[in-house]
Design a protein around this motif. Structure first.
Motif, mmCIF file in Angstrom:
data_model
loop_
_atom_site.group_PDB
_atom_site.id
_atom_site.type_symbol
_atom_site.label_atom_id
_atom_site.label_comp_id
_atom_site.label_asym_id
_atom_site.label_seq_id
_atom_site.Cartn_x
_atom_site.Cartn_y
_atom_site.Cartn_z
ATOM 1 N N PHE A 155 -2.899 -4.166 0.176
ATOM 2 C CA PHE A 155 -3.402 -4.042 -1.192
ATOM 3 C C PHE A 155 -3.870 -2.610 -1.362
ATOM 4 C CE2 PHE A 155 -6.922 -5.419 -4.345
ATOM 5 C CZ PHE A 155 -6.159 -4.957 -5.393
ATOM 6 N N LYS A 156 -3.148 -1.840 -2.172
ATOM 7 C CA LYS A 156 -3.411 -0.408 -2.269
ATOM 8 C C LYS A 156 -4.662 -0.061 -3.064
ATOM 9 C CE LYS A 156 1.225 1.447 -1.525
ATOM 10 N NZ LYS A 156 2.280 2.333 -2.050
ATOM 11 N N HIS A 157 -5.150 -1.002 -3.853
ATOM 12 C CA HIS A 157 -6.339 -0.746 -4.662
ATOM 13 C C HIS A 157 -7.578 -1.122 -3.862
ATOM 14 C CE1 HIS A 157 -9.119 -0.754 -8.055
ATOM 15 N NE2 HIS A 157 -8.191 -0.109 -8.730
ATOM 16 N N LYS A 158 -8.646 -0.383 -4.018
ATOM 17 C CA LYS A 158 -9.878 -0.703 -3.290
ATOM 18 C C LYS A 158 -10.434 -2.035 -3.762
ATOM 19 C CE LYS A 158 -11.251 4.101 -2.501
ATOM 20 N NZ LYS A 158 -12.304 5.122 -2.757
ATOM 21 N N TYR A 159 -10.831 -2.865 -2.797
ATOM 22 C CA TYR A 159 -11.330 -4.192 -3.139
ATOM 23 C C TYR A 159 -12.644 -4.134 -3.913
ATOM 24 C CZ TYR A 159 -7.881 -6.329 -0.055
ATOM 25 O OH TYR A 159 -6.711 -6.760 0.521
ATOM 26 N N ASP A 160 -13.451 -3.102 -3.712
ATOM 27 C CA ASP A 160 -14.765 -3.070 -4.359
ATOM 28 C C ASP A 160 -14.710 -2.517 -5.778
ATOM 29 O OD1 ASP A 160 -14.069 -0.582 -3.559
ATOM 30 O OD2 ASP A 160 -15.979 -0.061 -2.622
#
Length: 354
Positions: free
Chosen positions: A217-222
């Motif tokens: 998942f290339k987007h930051k989880y936070d």
């Protein structure tokens, strides 16, 4: 051309002809002038009356009927309606538009008929394959009369797998039918798309590990990205697309999910570095039962309806889905969702007590 102009041209032609003939016989310009003036006036009145009564009035009625047919009205509604000053030109335009529309409708019907034939052919093939397999396994067990219990158990297990495949087919067809008819409502909620992606990745981790594919998942989880959609159905979209990327991905490959925040939408892309798809197949990729490689697809499994369901769910949200692919390099499926509106938070105002 308007009626008066048309009548004047005809009257002028008649008057000119008679005037030339008069000059030929009498050689008098005065007689020619009188003949020309009288003839053009009389011809104009006669032609105008005849054309108006027997031609133009009929054209007006035809124009009204065509106009009302295009609007879906009853033909009786045509009588007494206002018509423009040049109905001949209007009739020509209406007929041209009507012909173009009918040509488009006929072409659409031909495409629908082709789609119907292909669909019936595909669905019959998809049902026949497991049915024949089930019938073969059961016949083999019956012929053996359960003497070889190990063989009977294996055949019954294979028959059970084909029954499951039939169940998936029927379930997916029923879901597509309900999505098309609007029987399945879209329950909009406000949720974090990041959390849903994380859940799908965790649920698909074991299957991806079996195929030696890494999920990223290339987007930051936070970084919370809020959308407004039906969480359960969008989860189904993710599962189908990720599962598809795993099935057709290459060994030791990667499936990555990316988020892009647009003005009032969020673009989600699922990218794999698998076998890819030939460009000629891309326009038909979301059709029911369409397979680019039938033999391999059936070995991998699935109902052949996953991408069709994905397309219906996304379009039911009034959003779009697209695919980019290069054979041998991989594919990217992207779809949009409505970005959730920011909720206004009011500061806590202390209440003064007396």
């Amino acid at each position: 051309m308007k009626l008066r102009v048309l009548v004047f041209i005809n009257a002028f032609a008649v008057a000119l002809t008679l005037s030339v003939a008069n000059y030929y016989f009498q050689h008098s310009w005065k007689a020619v002038a009188v003949t020309f003036s009288a003839t053009i006036v009389v011809s104009f009145i006669i032609f105008y009356y005849l054309i108006e009564k027997y031609v133009y009035s009929k054209i007006k009625l035809i124009y009204k009927q065509i106009h009302n047919l295009k609007l879906g009205r009853d033909l009786r509604d045509a009588i007494g309606e206002h018509v423009s000053a040049d109905p001949i030109n209007d009739v020509e335009q209406e007929v041209e538009e009507w012909a173009a529309q009918k040509k488009s409708e006929i072409e659409s019907l031909r495409q629908q008929e082709k789609f119907r034939r292909d669909f019936l052919s595909n669905i019959s093939h998809e049902f026949k394959t497991p049915l024949f397999a089930i019938q073969g396994y059961i016949d083999a067990v019956q012929d053996d009369d359960f003497e070889d219990k190990d063989m009977a158990r294996k055949f019954l297990e294979k028959a059970a797998k084909n029954v499951d495949r039939l169940s998936y087919l029927i379930k997916d067809l029923d879901e597509i039918s309900k999505l098309e008819s609007g029987e399945i409502p879209i329950n909009y909620t406000r949720f974090k798309i990041n959390d849903l992606i994380k859940e799908v990745i965790e649920a698909s981790e074991m299957k991806a590990r079996q195929h030696k594919i890494k999920l990223v998942f290339k987007h930051k989880y936070d970084d919370a990205v809020l959308v407004t959609a039906d969480r359960e159905k969008i989860s189904q979209v993710f599962i189908n697309l990720v599962d598809n990327s795993i099935k057709y991905g290459r060994e030791d490959g990667t499936t990555s999910i990316s988020l892009f925040e647009l003005h009032d939408q969020v673009l989600i892309e699922i990218t794999d570095d698998g076998i890819g798809i030939e460009e000629k197949y891309l326009p038909r990729l979301f059709e029911r039962f369409f397979r680019t490689d039938s033999s391999r697809s059936r070995q991998i499994g699935g109902s052949g309806l996953g991408l069709a369901i994905v397309k219906h769910i996304v379009e039911a949200h009034e959003q779009t889905i697209n695919v980019r692919s290069t054979e041998g390099l991989g594919s990217t499926f992207g779809f949009t969702l409505q970005k959730a509106k920011q909720q206004i938070q009011f500061p806590n105002i202390p209440v003064l007590k007396n």
